[in-house]
Design an enzyme around this catalytic site. Structure first.
Site, PDB file in Angstrom:
ATOM      1  N   SER A   1       0.829  -1.202   0.000  1.00 30.47           N
ATOM      2  CA  SER A   1       0.000   0.000   0.000  1.00 30.47           C
ATOM      3  C   SER A   1       0.865   1.254   0.000  1.00 30.47           C
ATOM      4  CB  SER A   1      -0.895  -0.004   1.239  1.00 30.47           C
ATOM      5  OG  SER A   1      -1.632   1.185   1.309  1.00 30.47           O
TER       6      SER A   1
ATOM      7  N   ILE B   1       3.692  11.585   3.428  1.00 28.45           N
ATOM      8  CA  ILE B   1       2.643  11.862   2.441  1.00 28.45           C
ATOM      9  C   ILE B   1       1.376  12.378   3.147  1.00 28.45           C
ATOM     10  CG2 ILE B   1       1.262  10.899   0.561  1.00 28.45           C
ATOM     11  CD1 ILE B   1       4.360  10.970   0.087  1.00 28.45           C
ATOM     12  N   GLY B   2       1.046  11.777   4.249  1.00 33.29           N
ATOM     13  CA  GLY B   2      -0.108  12.264   5.015  1.00 33.29           C
ATOM     14  C   GLY B   2      -1.440  11.848   4.432  1.00 33.29           C
TER      15      GLY B   2
ATOM     16  N   CYS C   1      -0.431   4.166  10.341  1.00 30.09           N
ATOM     17  CA  CYS C   1       0.213   5.245   9.583  1.00 30.09           C
ATOM     18  C   CYS C   1       0.935   6.172  10.555  1.00 30.09           C
ATOM     19  CB  CYS C   1      -0.822   6.041   8.774  1.00 30.09           C
ATOM     20  SG  CYS C   1      -0.058   7.493   7.995  1.00 30.09           S
TER      21      CYS C   1
ATOM     22  N   THR D   1       5.815   1.575   8.080  1.00 28.08           N
ATOM     23  CA  THR D   1       7.105   2.252   8.195  1.00 28.08           C
ATOM     24  C   THR D   1       7.431   2.594   9.657  1.00 28.08           C
ATOM     25  OG1 THR D   1       5.908   4.304   7.771  1.00 28.08           O
ATOM     26  CG2 THR D   1       6.975   3.260   5.896  1.00 28.08           C
TER      27      THR D   1
HETATM   28  O1  RRO Z   1       0.232   8.442   3.647  1.00 29.20           O
HETATM   29  C1  RRO Z   1       1.206   8.308   4.406  1.00 29.20           C
HETATM   30  O2  RRO Z   1       1.859   9.273   4.820  1.00 29.20           O
HETATM   31  C2  RRO Z   1       1.624   6.978   4.900  1.00 29.20           C
HETATM   32  C3  RRO Z   1       0.766   5.988   5.291  1.00 29.20           C
HETATM   33 BR1  RRO Z   1      -1.080   6.128   5.091  1.00 29.20          BR
HETATM   34  C4  RRO Z   1       1.277   4.796   5.878  1.00 29.20           C
HETATM   35  O3  RRO Z   1       0.554   3.874   6.278  1.00 29.20           O
HETATM   36  N1  RRO Z   1       2.617   4.691   6.013  1.00 29.20           N
HETATM   37  C5  RRO Z   1       3.449   5.664   5.622  1.00 29.20           C
HETATM   38  O4  RRO Z   1       4.675   5.516   5.758  1.00 29.20           O
HETATM   39  N2  RRO Z   1       2.958   6.805   5.053  1.00 29.20           N
END
Ligand code: RRO
Length: 324
Positions: free
Chosen positions: A34, A84-85, A143, A207
């Site tokens: 993902s 990314i958020g 996240c 992460t």
């Molecule tokens: O979108 C993100 O910042 C993000 C997500 Br949803 C996640 O599950 N893991 C990540 O490292 N970034």
């Protein structure tokens, strides 16, 4: 660099690579991860999406979201830091365009969902019930780039249980995997809480929370200051988490991920207890990586004498007496 067609390893005939996501059989244990290729369109020119176990879509929320301020990616030694958020189009758009696009091609979708409250996860699961082409839900409770650490449900077994119980109640039939964070003291206890709540399986890992400081500007490299660390740098951490979860619950399927760049890397996750793997950060350098890795994994299994992938799941635990 993307290997030429001729240089790509081919699967050895006869290696049985079938596995399951919950009760659903899939032909290939290699999935995308993902967040690294939205809903799969970017990868379509580079590989056969239908040959993968599934495309795991970027975590979707109830509403569209533009994500964190830029810069939101920074290269790190053997890895990458992102903030990314949760950028994305929201559930309406996913249901209207991305899932039908995948289904028309015959690709399986594992849909990743994320929310700021238990009720949001339940609503997402309800909206996705029976979506064409969806073979499983990945419930992202880990996240690192949410507004507050209180939203990282995977850091608290009781909160993790509540999310998984709500998702299970919203859709009793779909295979559900809980995606966990390595940033906890005892990941096996969080995994157990998720299974008690109704998860069929565990995705490990998301992460790790990290930080880079730019020595030219003397400020954090990311606008959001912290971000999630991925790539080969985290592979031993991910592998340790898979090992601990498998040791605690041998019958629970694990989707392993974290810095997989080759079939040999994937084999390590299988031997530690994963019955499928996701390939994420590697696609930024090699968009064919998931397909290449699935062939390399088949060859690696055959060269070690495994006729079936399932025979290798957790194999490294044999005769290891350490408790964790
Ligand atoms: O979108 C993100 O910042 C993000 C997500 Br949803 C996640 O599950 N893991 C990540 O490292 N970034």
């Amino acid at each position: 660099m993307t290997p030429s067609a001729d240089a790509r390893p081919k699967a050895v005939m006869g290696t049985d690579m079938r596995t399951h996501l919950g009760a659903t059989q899939i032909p290939n244990p290699v999935l995308t991860a993902s967040g690294c290729a939205a809903a799969g369109r970017e990868l379509d020119p580079f590989l056969d999406l239908t040959a993968l176990g599934a495309v795991v879509t970027k975590s979707v929320q109830l509403r569209a979201r533009s994500g964190r301020a830029t810069p939101r990616m920074s290269e790190t030694p053997s890895g990458m830091l992102n903030s990314i958020g949760l950028q994305g189009p929201g559930i309406d758009e996913l249901l209207r365009t991305d899932l039908p696009w995948l289904a028309e091609r015959g690709a399986r979708a594992m849909v990743s969902i994320a929310g700021g409250a238990v009720e949001e996860y339940a609503e997402l699961a309800t909206r996705l019930r029976g979506a064409r082409g969806m073979v499983a839900l990945e419930v992202n409770i880990s996240c690192p780039n949410v507004e507050s650490r209180g939203e990282v449900f995977a850091c608290d077994p009781a909160a993790a249980w509540a999310v998984l119980a709500a998702v299970r109640a919203a859709d009793p039939g779909v295979p559900v995997y809980a995606k966990l964070s390595p940033d906890v003291t005892d990941i096996a206890s969080v995994a157990r809480a998720c299974v008690d709540g109704g998860a069929d399986g565990i995705s490990a890992i998301n992460t790790l929370l990290g930080l880079v400081i730019d020595t030219d500007t003397l400020r954090p490299a990311l606008a959001a200051v912290t971000g999630g660390l991925s790539g080969p740098a985290i592979r031993p951490v991910a592998l340790r988490c898979v090992w601990q979860i498998h040791r605690a619950m041998r019958e629970i399927p694990i989707l392993g991920m974290g810095g997989i760049t080759s079939g040999a890397d994937a084999l390590q996750f299988i031997l530690a207890g994963a019955s499928a793997v996701s390939v994420g950060t590697a696609v930024f350098g090699d968009p064919n990586a998931p397909e290449r890795i699935s062939h390399e994994l088949a060859n690696a299994l055959a060269s070690k004498g495994f006729a079936r992938l399932s025979d290798a799941v957790g194999f490294a635990h044999q005769s290891v007496d350490f408790p964790a």
